[in-house]
Write an enzyme that holds these catalytic residues in place. Structure first.
Site, PDB file in Angstrom:
ATOM      1  N   THR A 320       0.822  -1.218   0.000  1.00 51.73           N
ATOM      2  CA  THR A 320       0.000   0.000   0.000  1.00 51.73           C
ATOM      3  C   THR A 320       0.851   1.261   0.000  1.00 51.73           C
ATOM      4  OG1 THR A 320      -0.190  -0.079   2.428  1.00 51.73           O
ATOM      5  CG2 THR A 320      -1.943  -1.141   1.128  1.00 51.73           C
ATOM      6  N   HIS A 321       2.052   1.189   0.574  1.00 51.05           N
ATOM      7  CA  HIS A 321       2.878   2.397   0.643  1.00 51.05           C
ATOM      8  C   HIS A 321       3.373   2.861  -0.730  1.00 51.05           C
ATOM      9  CE1 HIS A 321       6.809  -0.151   1.444  1.00 51.05           C
ATOM     10  NE2 HIS A 321       6.338  -0.332   0.239  1.00 51.05           N
ATOM     11  N   ASN A 322       3.274   1.988  -1.739  1.00 49.96           N
ATOM     12  CA  ASN A 322       3.710   2.367  -3.083  1.00 49.96           C
ATOM     13  C   ASN A 322       2.693   3.220  -3.830  1.00 49.96           C
ATOM     14  OD1 ASN A 322       6.165   0.893  -3.032  1.00 49.96           O
ATOM     15  ND2 ASN A 322       5.099  -0.991  -3.539  1.00 49.96           N
TER      16      ASN A 322
END
Length: 421
Positions: A320-322
Site C-alpha cells: 500500500t505504501h507504493n
C-alpha cells in the site's frame, strides 16, 4: 517526557554510561562479543532486549552531540552530507570496494590506475570516506579495508542497496522541489520526483534498463536480509496457528513470506498472487519439494476483484505504501469479493509501517519510518500512513470494513481488518 536534567550535557552523559553498562552486561550474559572496528567484527544482535537498550543509548548519544555541537555546526555538517554520498557513488561506479584486496593493501596510485581515474581525485575521495571509517590508511598512500568497506566488497546485495539508493533515488530526491512546485496538490505513480528526474515511472524505468533492474532486485533481496527483524509483529502478533486453510498473499512477489509461513504452520496453504510474472516464476523455481503442494503461484493484480473464495486470510504486505490514496482505495475494494465469499472470521491483514504520532517513539526510530515515507514520496508518489489514515481509506472502499486489532509497537506494523456482515 524528558526532564531538564535528562537533557543536560551531564545528564545525557550519565545516561549514556548507564546504558552502555547495561549493553555490555547483556552481551556478556548471552556470550556475545562486543562490536569493534576490526575486520572480523559482526553486526550486533537484533533481539528485542538489545534493540530497547540500543534505542535509549542512541537517542542520548544523538542529543549529546547536538548539544555540544550547537545548531549551526550541526546544520553545516548535515547539509554537506550530499557531497559525501556523491563520493560513495564514485567509489561504487569505479569499483574501489572490489579493487582494494580483501585482506591486503593497495597504493593510491595502483588503485587509481586500475579504476581508470586520476590519482589526485582517487586519494581525495578515499581519504574523505576514511573519515566515516570507510577504508583505512595505516601507511602513507597505502589503502586497506575497514570492516565497513570489506562488508561492501563481500556482500553484493548490500552493495546494491547503497548503489541504487545513490544512483537512482538520491538524484530523484534532489528534484523534489521541482516536482512539488509544478504539481503542489497532486502526487502518484506517474507524477513524482522519480519521474521528474528519470522521465518515466519506477516500474517502467527498470523495465527499460535490465542491468539496473537486476541491481534493484539484488538491492531488494539485501533489504529483506537487513530488515528481517521487521517480521516479528507479523509472526508473533497474529495467531497463525488458529488458521486452517488458504492464506492469499497478495502482491507477494516471489513468495518469501508465504514460504516461511508454510514452513512454520503445516495447517496453512498459501497462494502467492502478483502481477509480475518474472517474480512468480522466480519464486516457483526456488520452491522446495516439501512445499510444492502447499505454496502455489497465480498471476493477479490486486486492483482487480479478488477471485479466491473460502480463504482463511488475505495478506497484503508492504504494497500500500507504493500507491496514492485513491489507488489504495481501489486495492481495498478489490478484496471485498474475496472476503464476501469467505468466512466472516476471515481477516484482511495489512502488514506495513504504521506511522506513529510525533514523540511516541524515540526520535531516531521515528526518523527511520519517516525516512521510508520520504522514499515513497520520491520514488512512486505513495506514502506510509497512520492508523487513522488506513481506517479512512478502508471505510472509503467499503463502509463494512472494521479494524479490530492494531499491532504498531514495531517498525513494521500489522492491521487486522474484517468485513462486517
Amino acid at each position: 517526557m524528558a526532564t531538564q536534567e535528562s537533557e543536560s550535557i551531564l545528564g545525557l552523559a550519565q545516561n549514556i554510561l548507564n546504558l552502555t553498562q547495561d549493553l555490555t552486561k547483556y552481551l556478556q550474559a548471552n556470550n556475545l562479543v562486543a562490536p569493534t572496528f576490526s575486520l572480523e567484527s559482526q553486526d550486533p544482535p537484533a533481539t528485542l532486549e538489545y534493540r530497547e537498550i540500543h534505542a535509549g543509548l542512541k537517542t542520548s548519544l544523538e542529543d549529546l552531540q547536538r548539544l555540544i555541537d550547537g545548531p549551526r555546526k550541526w546544520l553545516r555538517e548535515f547539509c554537506c552530507t550530499g557531497y559525501d554520498l556523491g563520493l560513495v557513488q564514485v567509489a561504487l561506479d569505479f569499483e574501489f570496494f572490489q579493487l582494494v584486496p580483501a585482506h591486503g593493501s593497495i597504493t593510491i596510485d595502483e588503485l587509481a590506475e586500475k579504476a581508470g581515474l586520476d590519482a589526485d581525485r582517487t586519494g581525495r575521495i578515499i581519504r574523505q570516506l576514511m573519515t566515516y571509517r570507510i577504508f583505512e590508511e595505516h601507511q602513507p598512500r597505502v589503502i586497506s579495508h575497514s570492516n565497513t568497506s570489506l562488508l561492501m566488497q563481500q556482500d553484493e546485495e548490500l552493495r546494491s542497496v547503497v548503489h541504487y539508493s545513490l544512483d537512482e533515488m538520491l538524484k530523484a530526491a534532489a528534484d523534489c522541489n521541482i516536482t512539488f512546485k509544478a504539481h503542489p496538490y497532486e502526487c502518484h505513480q506517474n507524477l513524482n520526483p522519480f519521474v521528474t528526474r528519470h522521465g518515466v515511472g519506477i516500474f517502467e524505468f527498470y523495465k527499460n534498463d535490465p542491468a539496473k533492474a537486476r541491481r534493484f532486485a539484488k538491492a531488494m533481496a539485501g533489504l529483506r536480509k537487513m530488515d528481517r527483524h521487521l517480521d516479528y509483529l507479523l509472526y508473533d502478533s497474529f495467531n497463525w496457528g488458529a488458521l486452517n486453510g488458504t492464506v492469499v498473499d497478495c502482491g507477494g512477489g516471489n513468495g518469501h513470506i508465504s514460504k516461511s509461513l508454510a514452513e512454520a504452520y503445516p495447517n496453512i496453504k498459501c497462494i502467492v498472487q502478483d502481477s509480475n510474472a518474472d517474480m512468480l516464476a522466480e519464486g516457483k523455481e526456488s520452491l522446495s519439494p516439501e512445499l510444492a503442494d502447499r505454496v502455489t503461484y497465480s498471476k493477479h493484480s490486486f486492483f482487480d476483484p479478488q477471485p479466491v473464495k473460502d480463504a482463511a486470510a488475505f495478506l497484503i504486505r508492504q504494497c500500500t505504501h507504493n500507491w496514492a490514496d485513491k489507488d489504495v482505495v481501489r486495492i481495498f475494494k478489490g478484496f471485498v469479493p474475496g472476503l464476501e465469499n469467505s468466512s466472516p472470521n476471515t481477516p484482511l491483514l495489512i502488514n506495513d509501517i504504521i506511522i506513529p504520532e510525533p514523540g511516541v517513539w524515540p526520535r531516531h526510530q521515528e526518523r527511520v519510518v519517516r525516512q521510508v515515507d520520504s522514499v515513497m514520496i520520491v520514488n512512486c508518489g505513495g506514502k506510509q500512513r497512520t492508523k487513522a489514515e488506513f481506517e479512512q481509506l478502508l471505510k472509503e472502499a467499503d463502509s463494512r470494513y472494521e479494524i479490530r486489532n492494531v499491532f504498531d509497537n514495531g517498525p513494521l506494523g500489522l492491521l487486522e481488518v474484517y468485513l462486517k456482515r
